[in-house]
Design a protein around this motif. Structure first.
Motif, PDB file in Angstrom:
ATOM      1  N   LEU A  93      13.982 -38.549   5.997  1.00  0.00           N
ATOM      2  CA  LEU A  93      12.843 -38.009   5.265  1.00  0.00           C
ATOM      3  C   LEU A  93      11.806 -37.408   6.199  1.00  0.00           C
ATOM      4  O   LEU A  93      11.722 -37.755   7.380  1.00  0.00           O
ATOM      5  CB  LEU A  93      12.185 -39.116   4.436  1.00  0.00           C
ATOM      6  N   THR A  94      11.003 -36.516   5.642  1.00  0.00           N
ATOM      7  CA  THR A  94       9.781 -36.075   6.282  1.00  0.00           C
ATOM      8  C   THR A  94       8.621 -36.438   5.362  1.00  0.00           C
ATOM      9  O   THR A  94       8.818 -36.788   4.203  1.00  0.00           O
ATOM     10  CB  THR A  94       9.793 -34.557   6.542  1.00  0.00           C
ATOM     11  N   LYS A  95       7.414 -36.357   5.876  1.00  0.00           N
ATOM     12  CA  LYS A  95       6.230 -36.755   5.119  1.00  0.00           C
ATOM     13  C   LYS A  95       6.186 -36.039   3.771  1.00  0.00           C
ATOM     14  O   LYS A  95       6.359 -34.833   3.683  1.00  0.00           O
ATOM     15  CB  LYS A  95       4.972 -36.434   5.918  1.00  0.00           C
ATOM     16  N   GLY A  96       5.967 -36.823   2.703  1.00  0.00           N
ATOM     17  CA  GLY A  96       5.853 -36.256   1.369  1.00  0.00           C
ATOM     18  C   GLY A  96       7.166 -36.130   0.622  1.00  0.00           C
ATOM     19  O   GLY A  96       7.179 -35.652  -0.509  1.00  0.00           O
ATOM     20  N   LEU A  97       8.268 -36.573   1.230  1.00  0.00           N
ATOM     21  CA  LEU A  97       9.571 -36.486   0.576  1.00  0.00           C
ATOM     22  C   LEU A  97      10.115 -37.878   0.272  1.00  0.00           C
ATOM     23  O   LEU A  97       9.798 -38.848   0.959  1.00  0.00           O
ATOM     24  CB  LEU A  97      10.581 -35.736   1.450  1.00  0.00           C
ATOM     25  N   GLY A  98      10.955 -37.950  -0.758  1.00  0.00           N
ATOM     26  CA  GLY A  98      11.583 -39.204  -1.122  1.00  0.00           C
ATOM     27  C   GLY A  98      13.019 -38.989  -1.532  1.00  0.00           C
ATOM     28  O   GLY A  98      13.504 -37.854  -1.621  1.00  0.00           O
ATOM     29  N   MET A  99      13.733 -40.086  -1.776  1.00  0.00           N
ATOM     30  CA  MET A  99      15.129 -40.005  -2.168  1.00  0.00           C
ATOM     31  C   MET A  99      15.484 -41.199  -3.039  1.00  0.00           C
ATOM     32  O   MET A  99      14.848 -42.247  -2.977  1.00  0.00           O
ATOM     33  CB  MET A  99      16.052 -39.962  -0.945  1.00  0.00           C
ATOM     34  N   LYS A 100      16.491 -40.998  -3.910  1.00  0.00           N
ATOM     35  CA  LYS A 100      17.001 -42.082  -4.732  1.00  0.00           C
ATOM     36  C   LYS A 100      17.934 -42.929  -3.875  1.00  0.00           C
ATOM     37  O   LYS A 100      18.903 -42.421  -3.293  1.00  0.00           O
ATOM     38  CB  LYS A 100      17.736 -41.538  -5.953  1.00  0.00           C
ATOM     39  N   ILE A 101      17.637 -44.212  -3.785  1.00  0.00           N
ATOM     40  CA  ILE A 101      18.387 -45.087  -2.884  1.00  0.00           C
ATOM     41  C   ILE A 101      19.863 -45.130  -3.249  1.00  0.00           C
ATOM     42  O   ILE A 101      20.735 -45.114  -2.379  1.00  0.00           O
ATOM     43  CB  ILE A 101      17.764 -46.495  -2.892  1.00  0.00           C
ATOM     44  N   ASP A 147      27.973 -46.097  -2.505  1.00  0.00           N
ATOM     45  CA  ASP A 147      29.086 -45.963  -3.445  1.00  0.00           C
ATOM     46  C   ASP A 147      29.146 -47.141  -4.404  1.00  0.00           C
ATOM     47  O   ASP A 147      29.789 -47.065  -5.444  1.00  0.00           O
ATOM     48  CB  ASP A 147      30.408 -45.853  -2.679  1.00  0.00           C
ATOM     49  N   GLU A 148      28.499 -48.246  -4.052  1.00  0.00           N
ATOM     50  CA  GLU A 148      28.476 -49.430  -4.891  1.00  0.00           C
ATOM     51  C   GLU A 148      27.035 -49.828  -5.172  1.00  0.00           C
ATOM     52  O   GLU A 148      26.106 -49.412  -4.475  1.00  0.00           O
ATOM     53  CB  GLU A 148      29.210 -50.585  -4.198  1.00  0.00           C
ATOM     54  N   VAL A 149      26.840 -50.658  -6.194  1.00  0.00           N
ATOM     55  CA  VAL A 149      25.504 -51.136  -6.528  1.00  0.00           C
ATOM     56  C   VAL A 149      25.082 -52.191  -5.491  1.00  0.00           C
ATOM     57  O   VAL A 149      25.772 -53.190  -5.292  1.00  0.00           O
ATOM     58  CB  VAL A 149      25.467 -51.747  -7.940  1.00  0.00           C
ATOM     59  N   VAL A 150      23.976 -51.937  -4.822  1.00  0.00           N
ATOM     60  CA  VAL A 150      23.454 -52.845  -3.805  1.00  0.00           C
ATOM     61  C   VAL A 150      22.008 -53.171  -4.152  1.00  0.00           C
ATOM     62  O   VAL A 150      21.220 -52.273  -4.459  1.00  0.00           O
ATOM     63  CB  VAL A 150      23.534 -52.212  -2.398  1.00  0.00           C
ATOM     64  N   THR A 167      21.081 -54.932   3.748  1.00  0.00           N
ATOM     65  CA  THR A 167      20.927 -56.140   4.542  1.00  0.00           C
ATOM     66  C   THR A 167      22.269 -56.694   5.001  1.00  0.00           C
ATOM     67  O   THR A 167      22.421 -57.108   6.156  1.00  0.00           O
ATOM     68  CB  THR A 167      20.174 -57.206   3.723  1.00  0.00           C
ATOM     69  N   ALA A 168      23.258 -56.672   4.126  1.00  0.00           N
ATOM     70  CA  ALA A 168      24.539 -57.292   4.451  1.00  0.00           C
ATOM     71  C   ALA A 168      25.329 -56.496   5.480  1.00  0.00           C
ATOM     72  O   ALA A 168      25.972 -57.068   6.364  1.00  0.00           O
ATOM     73  CB  ALA A 168      25.362 -57.469   3.176  1.00  0.00           C
TER      74      ALA A 168
END
Length: 539
Positions: free
Chosen positions: A293-301, A306-309, A414-415
Motif C-alpha cells: 500500500l501507499t498512503k491513502g490506499l487500502g485493500m480487502k484482506i 485462498d482460504e478463510v483466515v 499468524t499461523a
C-alpha cells in the motif's frame, strides 16, 4: 463517430487541459486538478496553481476489465492546500467520457467535454485518446553535445531511456570521444508488459551522460535530457523522427529520436499482447499475492487469501538513528461504527476485553521477521461492536520522532507468517510529531480491509490519539462507503526474462501501490502467467 464494441481494448488517455473554470478562491485563482475514476482505478493529474485554464497533459494507460462499462468520470477540483486532499477540495465540475464513442481504430481522437454537476460548474476539459500500440524508440544520434572532458579530449556519451519513477528501460553503448555520436539503438517501450493493469504514465526521458572511464559509472557527468510527450510516443502516422533540444544544467545540443508503432490486438482488461492462445499458462493463487500500500490506499484482506483466515498479526517496525534512545510503543485503538471508543490495547492493557486482540508486549514475537512490536487479532472473536482497529506508534518519553525513519507495518497470517499487506513510509525523513497513525483495519459489510493512514499525531500514549483517529475517520468514513469493490480480476502477463532467487515480481496497480507476486517454482522466464490483481480502495 460510431461506437465500438461494448468493451474497449487497452488505450492511452491524455487529460490535456481545461479552460474557463470557475474561480473558487477569494484571493487569487483556483488551483485545479482532475480526477479520472471508474470502478477499476482512481487517478489524479498534478495540481496547477493559480490558473483557470490549466494544462495537465497527464497520460494514463487504461485497461478496463470486460465486466466494466467503457465510461470514465472526470472530476475537476480546486486544491485548497496546493496538493490533493480528498474530501476538502472544492468541486469545480465533472464530465463523463464514453471511451467507446471517442476511440478511433487508429491515431489520436480528441474530445472537449463540458463540466456540469451543480449551478456553479463552468468550463470544459479536453482529452485525447489513442488505441494502445507497441512502440519502439530509437536513439539515432546527438548533435553538438557539451564537452565535459575539457582539454583532455571530448565527452564519451551514452543514452539512458527512463520511464515512470526513473526506472531504466534501456541503455546504449558508450561512444568514445565524440560530441556528435551516432547510436542507432532501439528499445521497446512495452507499456502493457510494465503496467499490465494500466496506470498513470510519467513522461519518457532519454538522459545522455558522459562516461568518465569509458564504462558506466555513478560519477558520470550529465550532458542533458530529451523529454518525449505521449503524442510523440504514439505518432498518428506510425513513424516519426523528432529533433529535441537537450535540457538540464549546462546542457547543449540536440537528440534525434525516432518512434515507430505497430498495431496489435490485445484483449481488454490488460492481457499481455504477446500471449497466444496455444501458449501454456501458469496460474498464480491468491495466496502468492501481497498488497503493498501507499498512503491513502487500502485493500480487502480476503483478496490475498485462498482460504478463510481469521487470525492475523500486525507487525510494526521502525529505525531510530544517531544513537538516540526513544521509548516507542505500538497500540491498537478499537472504535465502533459511531466512532466511539470500545477498547484500547497497549503496554498496560495487553489483551482486549473480548480476548480477540493480544499485544506482544516485551516478548516482541515478530523480532525474527524484523518487527519491533506486534499485535495479534482474531477477527472471528472480535466484539460485534468493533468496526475500526487503529494502530498507532507513540513516543512515551515525549520526544519528537525526528530520529525515527522507515516506519512500516505488515499484516500477516499468524499461523503461516505469510504477509498479505504492507505499508512503508515513502519518505525517509524524520517525523515532527510525538505519535503516528500508521494504519487501520476496518469492517465493511462482512469483509475486513486494511487501510494505510500515514499521518503524524501528538501524544505520549495511544489514549491521546483517540480523537485524532476519530477525526480521520470522520473525514474518511471508510466502513460506510457505498462504492463497489470488485473481486480480484485475473491478468495474463509475461514472466520476466530474468527471475531472481526469490522469484518475486512487482505489478504496479492503476490507483497506486503495487502487488508483490511470488511465482510458482515451475515458472520459467518469459512464461505466460495468470495473476489475480487486487483492487486498491482509496479513501
Amino acid at each position: 463517430m460510431a461506437a465500438l464494441a461494448e468493451t474497449v481494448p487497452p488505450l492511452i488517455l491524455v487529460v490535456n487541459s481545461a479552460k474557463g473554470l470557475r474561480n473558487a478562491d477569494f484571493l487569487g485563482k483556483s488551483d485545479p486538478y482532475c480526477r479520472v475514476s471508474c470502478a477499476a482505478f482512481n487517478i489524479c493529474t498534478p495540481v496547477v496553481k493559480n490558473n483557470l485554464n490549466p494544462s495537465w497533459e497527464q497520460a494514463i494507460l487504461v485497461c478496463l476489465p470486460a465486466s466494466l462499462p467503457p465510461t470514465l468520470n472526470l472530476t475537476v477540483f480546486d486544491s485548497d492546500a496546493g496538493a490533493i486532499v480528498d474530501g476538502s477540495d472544492d468541486f469545480l465540475g465533472s464530465a463523463e467520457l464514453n471511451l467507446a464513442e471517442v476511440l478511433a481504430p487508429h491515431g489520436w481522437s480528441h474530445a472537449e467535454l463540458p463540466l456540469t454537476g451543480d449551478k456553479k460548474s463552468k468550463g470544459f476539459v479536453t482529452v485525447s485518446v489513442h488505441p494502445y500500440v507497441e512502440t519502439t524508440l530509437t536513439i539515432d544520434r546527438c548533435n553538438g553535445l557539451r564537452n565535459a572532458d575539457g582539454m583532455f579530449g571530448k565527452s564519451d556519451p551514452y543514452g539512458i531511456v527512463q520511464g515512470g519513477g526513473g526506472q531504466t528501460w534501456g541503455q546504449t553503448r558508450v561512444i568514445k570521444n565524440d560530441l556528435n555520436p551516432v547510436f542507432g539503438e532501439s528499445f521497446g517501450v512495452n507499456l502493457l508488459d510494465r503496467l499490465p493493469m494500466g496506470g498513470k504514465l510519467d513522461p519518457v526521458r532519454v538522459k545522455f551522460m558522459d562516461s568518465d572511464n569509458g564504462v558506466f559509472s555513478g560519477s558520470d557527468d550529465p550532458l542533458g535530457e530529451a523529454v518525449l510527450a505521449w503524442s510523440q510516443l504514439f505518432p498518428g502516422g506510425g513513424k516519426e523522427s523528432h529533433t529535441i533540444p537537450l535540457t538540464g544544467k549546462k546542457a547543449k545540443g540536440t537528440a534525434v529520436i525516432t518512434v515507430a508503432t505497430k498495431d496489435i490486438a490485445p484483449a481488454a482488461g490488460g492481457a499481455a499482447a504477446s500471449a497466444s492462445a496455444a501458449a501454456p499458462v501458469t496460474k498464480v493463487p491468491k495466496a502468492a499475492v501481497q498488497a503493498v500500500l501507499t498512503k491513502g490506499l487500502g485493500m480487502k484482506i480476503a483478496d490475498c487469501s485462498d482460504e478463510v483466515v481469521d487470525m492475523f498479526t500486525l507487525g510494526l517496525a521502525w529505525d531510530v538513528t544517531d544513537g538516540v534512545n526513544i521509548d516507542l510503543d505500538a497500540s491498537c485503538i478499537v472504535l465502533d461504527a459511531q466512532l466511539q471508543q470500545v477498547d484500547l490495547v497497549f503496554f498496560n492493557h495487553l489483551t482486549s476485553t473480548d480476548g480477540a486482540i493480544q499485544h506482544g508486549g516485551d516478548e516482541r514475537e515478530g523480532d525474527e521477521k524484523g518487527d519491533d512490536e506486534s499485535i495479534t487479532v482474531d477477527l472471528g472473536k472480535l466484539s460485534p461492536n468493533a468496526q475500526y482497529l487503529g494502530f498507532v506508534i507513540n513516543s512515551y518519553s515525549g520526544q519528537e520522532l525526528n530520529d525515527v525513519h522507515r516506519a512500516s507495518c505488515r499484516l500477516y497470517e499468524t499461523a503461516t507468517q505469510r504477509v498479505v499487506g504492507s505499508y512503508d513510509l515513502s519518505s525517509d525523513t524524520g517525523l515532527d510529531c510525538t505519535a503516528f497513525l500508521m494504519c487501520v483495519l476496518y469492517k465493511r459489510g462482512n469483509d475486513w480491509f486494511m487501510h494505510a493512514i500515514g499521518e503524524g499525531a501528538a501524544g505520549r500514549t495511544a489514549a491521546d490519539n483517540v480523537d485524532e483517529l476519530q477525526a480521520f475517520l470522520t473525514k474518511h468514513p471508510l466502513a460506510s462507503s457505498t462504492s463497489v469493490v470488485p473481486p480480484p480480476q485475473m491478468a495474463l502477463i509475461k514472466a520476466p526474462a530474468t527471475l531472481g532467487a526469490q522469484r518475486k515480481i512487482a505489478i504496479p496497480l492503476p490507483s497506486g501501490g503495487h502487488e508483490q507476486v511470488t511465482l510458482p517454482p515451475d515458472t520459467k522466464p518469459n512464461d505466460m502467467i495468470e495473476v489475480p490483481i487486487i483492487t486498491m480502495v482509496s479513501s
